[in-house]
Design a protein around this motif. Structure first.
Motif, short mmCIF file in Angstrom:
data_model
loop_
_atom_site.label_atom_id
_atom_site.label_comp_id
_atom_site.label_asym_id
_atom_site.label_seq_id
_atom_site.Cartn_x
_atom_site.Cartn_y
_atom_site.Cartn_z
N ALA A 218 14.57 16.34 -6.64
CA ALA A 218 15.09 15.42 -7.51
C ALA A 218 15.65 14.07 -6.67
O ALA A 218 15.50 12.90 -7.33
N GLY A 219 16.03 14.11 -5.58
CA GLY A 219 16.87 13.10 -4.92
C GLY A 219 15.53 12.20 -4.49
O GLY A 219 15.52 10.86 -4.66
N ARG A 220 14.36 12.87 -3.96
CA ARG A 220 13.47 11.91 -3.66
C ARG A 220 12.84 11.14 -4.69
O ARG A 220 12.30 10.19 -4.66
N THR A 221 12.65 12.07 -5.99
CA THR A 221 12.15 11.30 -7.16
C THR A 221 12.95 10.12 -7.53
O THR A 221 12.49 9.09 -8.11
N MET A 222 14.52 10.21 -7.54
CA MET A 222 15.05 9.37 -8.00
C MET A 222 15.02 7.71 -6.96
O MET A 222 14.97 7.05 -7.38
N LEU A 223 15.13 8.35 -5.65
CA LEU A 223 14.96 7.41 -4.78
C LEU A 223 13.42 6.38 -5.04
O LEU A 223 13.35 5.28 -4.89
N ASP A 224 12.17 7.31 -5.28
CA ASP A 224 11.02 6.53 -5.88
C ASP A 224 11.15 5.83 -6.88
O ASP A 224 10.60 4.75 -7.14
N LEU A 225 11.81 6.20 -7.91
CA LEU A 225 11.91 5.56 -9.18
C LEU A 225 12.82 4.37 -9.04
O LEU A 225 12.65 3.27 -9.65
N ASN A 226 13.92 4.42 -8.21
CA ASN A 226 14.63 3.20 -8.02
C ASN A 226 13.76 2.10 -7.27
O ASN A 226 13.87 1.02 -7.34
N ARG A 227 12.96 2.53 -6.28
CA ARG A 227 12.22 1.71 -5.41
C ARG A 227 11.16 1.25 -6.38
O ARG A 227 10.67 -0.11 -5.98
N THR B 293 10.40 19.76 -10.91
CA THR B 293 11.53 19.05 -10.99
C THR B 293 11.19 17.59 -10.93
O THR B 293 11.56 16.61 -11.65
N ARG B 294 10.20 17.30 -10.00
CA ARG B 294 9.63 16.00 -9.67
C ARG B 294 8.89 15.39 -11.21
O ARG B 294 8.91 14.20 -11.56
N CYS B 295 8.04 16.43 -11.57
CA CYS B 295 7.19 15.72 -12.86
C CYS B 295 8.14 15.48 -13.91
O CYS B 295 8.00 14.45 -14.76
N ALA B 296 9.10 16.50 -14.35
CA ALA B 296 10.11 16.12 -15.32
C ALA B 296 10.85 14.74 -15.17
O ALA B 296 10.86 13.96 -16.13
N LEU B 297 11.29 14.58 -14.16
CA LEU B 297 12.06 12.94 -13.68
C LEU B 297 11.00 12.07 -14.00
O LEU B 297 11.42 10.89 -14.58
#
Length: 448
Positions: free
Chosen positions: A345-354, A301-305
């Motif tokens: 997914a939430g952790r990854t989206m927060l990482d990407l926004n940061r 999930t993290r890798c795909a995002l």
């Protein structure tokens, strides 16, 4: 109801859908369509954006009274003749009603013109048939040229029939030439239908972004699929975002890989190459549908995002945030039922926004090598798409950012921002290209 919670785990964008069926005969919204308005209000209050899928495939029940409306070759979601006057009236009335109602909402992110469009009736009805001879004239110049290719004796372009939708595998070369012409006509006709809808929206809400949820064109397995699936390059001519529906699922059907990383990344890079637009995957499939009670690794999930974001995807909506409904197989096993994957997914989206600046810097690296995107080769050469995937993989594993150059770009000599600094074009078993693309390749070589 879940909108207030989304931003807490990194989700700042959702998609809602409603189509012409949401408009009653008196011009007022149905109860279902009215629900869009409080969603927009709640989203604005809680820092969430909304992509509104305008769903022209949802026609009102009263449309059935229009004679000939559903007399088509049914493909995909669209079950009616897109050129029928009644269809145009229903769609235009819907757009001119809903767009003014939502266009000024601070939560509105974009309009999605259609969902996974497929069509096979262009030129087969009285409304679109008059466009067919003009297309042939523009493609061949003279009826003698066409007859030489088709092995026919037509006296004019008006006499040339539209080929049958089913193309036998044993069809001879002349039959396939005629079928390819119709497929190209169908691609252009479908794009123009979307262009018409886009024009109505832009006349009302010129500053709201638009896109089309187009499916992958380099994963097609047969010629009928090529014909009914529009060319996304044509959509990107008039939309603001390069829209799509991509897959990065388990299990993989691409070969020895564990998951579909290649289909997702390759499609994003291709879409971005057309005009340098941000890619919006508004139906991102991270999990196969339907999928049973089998663990999906959070690392996937993290890798795909992450990988999608590093390949020009600027926004995405994950399939799907809905409870299971008995009898709807597609809702089985989705991310909605997987807390660990929701957390990933939430952790990854927060990482990407940061890390927006860093991700943007990666996206802006200008590739030095491009693969040739050739729709004729998709149709004529069964090894072309396999060769594209193979070359794409090899380049990535060599540490090269990859883009594409299209036949239309080669013909015009106008490249996009992503492929404007390329030194190399790889022609991956593209055995059939347009004359203009061939001349463009020669000009590219002459420039060194």
């Amino acid at each position: 109801a879940a909108v207030p919670e989304f931003s807490e785990f990194g989700a700042t964008l959702i998609q809602q859908e409603c189509g012409p069926a949401g408009l009653k005969a008196d011009g007022k919204l149905t109860e279902g369509a009215q629900s869009i308005l409080p969603v927009l209000e709640s989203a604005a209050e809680h820092g969430v954006k909304v992509d509104l899928l305008l769903s022209p495939h949802y026609m009102p029940e009263r449309s059935r009274a229009a004679e000939g409306l559903t007399s088509i070759i049914p493909q995909g979601h669209i079950k009616y003749n897109i050129d029928h006057p009644a269809a145009r009236q229903f769609i235009e009335k819907w757009l001119r009603t809903i767009v003014p109602m939502v266009k000024d909402s601070p939560a509105l992110f974009s309009f999605c013109l259609s969902n996974e469009p497929e069509y096979a009736t262009s030129g087969r009805d009285s409304h679109s048939r008059p466009l067919w001879p003009g297309f042939l004239a523009g493609s061949h110049g003279s009826i003698d040229e066409l007859n030489a290719l088709y092995g026919t004796r037509h006296g004019s372009f008006e006499e040339v029939p539209v080929p049958a939708f089913e193309l036998p595998e044993e069809a001879d070369i002349a039959v396939r030439r005629a079928y390819f012409d119709w497929a190209c006509f169908n691609h252009r006709h479908m794009a123009n239908w979307h262009r018409w809808m886009n024009g109505i929206i832009k006349s009302i809400a010129p500053n709201v972004a638009t896109h089309v949820k187009a499916m992958r064109v380099l994963s097609l397995g047969h010629r009928a699929a090529f014909a009914q699936m529009p060319d996304p390059e044509l959509f990107c001519e008039f939309t603001d975002l390069a829209g799509c529906d991509a897959w990065a699922t388990l299990p993989s059907h691409e070969g020895p890989d564990e998951w579909w990383w290649r289909s997702q990344q390759l499609y994003y890079d291709l879409l971005h190459a057309f005009r340098g637009q941000p890619v919006f995957d508004s139906e991102s499939h991270l999990i196969e549908i339907p999928y049973g009670p089998v663990t999906v690794p959070v690392s996937q999930t993290r890798c795909a995002l992450w990988q999608g974001a590093l390949h020009h995807r600027a926004a995405t909506v994950l399939w799907v945030w809905e409870p299971w409904v008995e009898g709807v197989a597609d809702l089985q096993g989705t991310i909605y039922f997987r807390p660990a994957n929701i957390h990933a997914a939430g952790r990854t989206m927060l990482d990407l926004n940061r890390l927006t600046d860093e991700v943007t810097a990666v996206s802006r690296v200008r590739p030095k090598v491009a693969l040739l995107y050739s729709m004729p080769s998709v149709f004529w050469e069964e090894d072309y798409t396999r060769a594209v995937r193979s070359a794409y993989t090899a380049l990535l594993f060599m540490g090269q950012p990859v883009t594409f150059v299209t036949e239309r770009q080669l013909e015009s000599g106008r490249f996009s921002l992503p492929n404007g600094e390329i030194d190399w074009i790889i022609v991956p078993r593209a055995t059939h290209v347009t004359d203009g693309a061939y001349q463009g390749l020669e000009a590219f070589v002459r420039r060194g």
